[in-house]
Design a protein around this motif. Structure first.
Motif, PDB file in Angstrom:
ATOM      1  N   PHE A 184       0.698  -1.280   0.003  1.00 42.19           N
ATOM      2  CA  PHE A 184      -0.060   0.116  -0.089  1.00 42.19           C
ATOM      3  C   PHE A 184       0.828   1.088  -0.047  1.00 42.19           C
ATOM      4  O   PHE A 184       0.405   2.404  -0.407  1.00 42.19           O
ATOM      5  CB  PHE A 184      -0.947  -0.034   1.231  1.00 42.19           C
ATOM      6  N   ARG A 188       0.767   4.634  -2.389  1.00 36.79           N
ATOM      7  CA  ARG A 188       0.537   5.775  -1.924  1.00 36.79           C
ATOM      8  C   ARG A 188       1.483   6.855  -2.565  1.00 36.79           C
ATOM      9  O   ARG A 188       1.116   7.986  -2.873  1.00 36.79           O
ATOM     10  CB  ARG A 188       0.509   5.972  -0.555  1.00 36.79           C
ATOM     11  N   ILE A 196      -4.885   8.579  -3.735  1.00 35.44           N
ATOM     12  CA  ILE A 196      -5.158   7.515  -3.326  1.00 35.44           C
ATOM     13  C   ILE A 196      -6.043   7.093  -1.973  1.00 35.44           C
ATOM     14  O   ILE A 196      -6.374   6.195  -1.511  1.00 35.44           O
ATOM     15  CB  ILE A 196      -3.707   6.525  -2.957  1.00 35.44           C
ATOM     16  N   SER A 197      -6.429   8.469  -1.292  1.00 33.19           N
ATOM     17  CA  SER A 197      -7.056   8.302  -0.212  1.00 33.19           C
ATOM     18  C   SER A 197      -8.463   7.750  -0.272  1.00 33.19           C
ATOM     19  O   SER A 197      -8.985   6.655   0.844  1.00 33.19           O
ATOM     20  CB  SER A 197      -7.344   9.851   0.490  1.00 33.19           C
ATOM     21  N   PHE A 200      -8.054   3.756  -0.572  1.00 30.09           N
ATOM     22  CA  PHE A 200      -7.652   3.390   0.914  1.00 30.09           C
ATOM     23  C   PHE A 200      -8.796   3.287   1.753  1.00 30.09           C
ATOM     24  O   PHE A 200      -9.003   2.087   2.499  1.00 30.09           O
ATOM     25  CB  PHE A 200      -6.683   4.295   1.381  1.00 30.09           C
ATOM     26  N   SER A 203     -11.231   0.367   0.613  1.00 29.42           N
ATOM     27  CA  SER A 203     -10.421  -0.974   1.260  1.00 29.42           C
ATOM     28  C   SER A 203     -10.392  -1.250   2.368  1.00 29.42           C
ATOM     29  O   SER A 203     -10.971  -2.250   2.945  1.00 29.42           O
ATOM     30  CB  SER A 203      -9.134  -0.860   0.365  1.00 29.42           C
ATOM     31  N   GLY A 204     -10.414   0.031   3.238  1.00 27.57           N
ATOM     32  CA  GLY A 204     -10.262  -0.211   4.681  1.00 27.57           C
ATOM     33  C   GLY A 204     -11.708  -0.645   5.266  1.00 27.57           C
ATOM     34  O   GLY A 204     -11.825  -1.501   6.084  1.00 27.57           O
ATOM     35  N   LEU A 248      -6.152   1.524   7.319  1.00 24.48           N
ATOM     36  CA  LEU A 248      -6.107   2.034   5.874  1.00 24.48           C
ATOM     37  C   LEU A 248      -7.273   3.283   5.904  1.00 24.48           C
ATOM     38  O   LEU A 248      -7.317   4.332   5.310  1.00 24.48           O
ATOM     39  CB  LEU A 248      -6.934   0.966   5.036  1.00 24.48           C
ATOM     40  N   LEU A 251      -5.586   6.310   7.784  1.00 25.59           N
ATOM     41  CA  LEU A 251      -4.568   6.861   6.851  1.00 25.59           C
ATOM     42  C   LEU A 251      -5.388   7.626   5.896  1.00 25.59           C
ATOM     43  O   LEU A 251      -4.900   8.903   5.594  1.00 25.59           O
ATOM     44  CB  LEU A 251      -3.840   5.685   5.855  1.00 25.59           C
ATOM     45  N   SER A 252      -6.586   7.462   5.460  1.00 24.09           N
ATOM     46  CA  SER A 252      -7.296   8.240   4.590  1.00 24.09           C
ATOM     47  C   SER A 252      -7.758   9.377   5.335  1.00 24.09           C
ATOM     48  O   SER A 252      -7.948  10.684   4.889  1.00 24.09           O
ATOM     49  CB  SER A 252      -8.348   7.400   3.974  1.00 24.09           C
TER      50      SER A 252
END
Length: 330
Positions: A184, A188, A196-197, A200, A203-204, A248, A251-252
């Motif tokens: 990942f 990123r 990519i946020s 992510f 997916s998260g 994930l 992170l976003s």
């Protein structure tokens, strides 16, 4: 790209903050630990390992370091892990495999992993996760790692078993978590956090939903190891999916609000994570393990927050005085 990724520093700092509580609890918090606390402490390990993989992918992509660079940094991390084992815990190094061993071993492996095609990377990660429960069933998963303190107690069959299956952080599945972080992380840095946020986040949410649903349905049997009550003894696929999904998602979301001043507290920890890890281990062994045992929740909370505050002040002043190119080993 900016010199440091503040989102990564914040998330790593959050992991460090929860790690302090989880590791203190084994020595200073009366058992049994409440489930909410066990859940809280379980956030640190996958986040720390995932982000370690992500940062190797960052440096490999942006700075083009050769394999030798990761061997040197990995070896330095292994030396730190060995010194902690021998001088603080009184354990023969390279036998029980705490988290720094995993990170040190993973660094050069991740560099090689990044040269593989994306489909092969995904296959390797899937195999590491899928083989984990099979290995735990076939080879067995002991309640507590064997911790030899003299050479004559060494059993290399047990050492290998703990390296791969049931040490504190065995390669199956934790190397897969580190590889997933690199997977990942490459996405990123290649496509930028802005682009990519959203993927992510999606997916998260998928991983988190599948993980928490399956975890609640199957209710795997978990153990506490020497007072360490995180929910990954043994590490299950349900647990991994849940917390990787959460990482994930964070992170976003954190990328959107990373400039809020409240996050400076965590980013300060995140910029000096190895230093905090070493110092908090020293304090646990020399102070909390000696003077504060089996505390109730209120007393433990006071000790935890005081300990975190002291560590925060130390790393704050270290960051103020250190030079731009401060040697890694120091």
């Amino acid at each position: 790209m900016q010199k440091r990724d503040s989102t990564i520093d914040i998330l790593r700092g959050m992991a460090i903050f929860t790690m302090i509580a989880a590791n203190m609890a084994a020595h200073s918090f009366m058992e049994p630990h409440p489930f909410a606390f066990r859940l809280y402490g379980s956030f640190a390990a996958p986040t720390f390992i995932f982000l370690a993989g992500m940062m190797v992918s960052y440096t490999a992509f942006l700075k083009k370091h050769p394999l030798k660079y990761y061997f040197v940094r990995g070896s330095a991390t292994l030396i730190v892990a060995a010194l902690i084992d021998y001088f603080l815990w009184g354990v023969i190094p390279f036998t029980t495999f705490d988290v720094l061993y995993l990170i040190g071993l993973a660094m050069p492996l991740i560099h090689l992993f990044l040269f593989a095609k994306r489909w092969l990377q995904a296959t390797i990660i899937t195999l590491l996760f899928a083989l984990t429960p099979l290995m735990q069933i076939y080879f067995g998963y002991i309640d507590t790692p064997v911790e030899p303190n003299i050479i004559s107690d060494l059993n290399f069959k047990i050492v290998l078993h703990q390296l791969f299956v049931d040490g504190w952080f065995p390669l199956f599945p934790w190397l897969g978590v580190s590889f997933l972080g690199a997977f990942f992380g490459h996405m990123r840095v290649q496509h930028s956090p802005e682009i990519i946020s959203k993927p992510f986040l999606i997916s998260g949410l998928f991983f988190f939903t599948v993980g928490i649903t399956s975890w609640c349905l199957f209710k795997p049997t978990l153990i506490t190891r020497e007072g360490y009550s995180e929910l990954f003894y043994p590490p299950t696929l349900f647990y991994l999916l849940t917390f990787i999904g959460l990482i994930l998602i964070l992170l976003s979301l954190l990328y959107k609000i990373r400039h809020q001043k409240i996050f400076y507290f965590f980013s300060n920890f995140g910029r000096s994570s190895l230093l905090v890890y070493i110092l908090h281990t020293v304090f646990i062994v020399t102070i909390f393990n000696v003077f504060f045992e089996a505390c109730d929740l209120t007393m433990f909370a006071v000790l935890y927050l005081s300990h975190a505050a002291v560590l925060w002040l130390i790393v704050f002043f270290v960051q103020k005085i250190k030079k731009e190119n401060f040697p890694f080993i120091l």
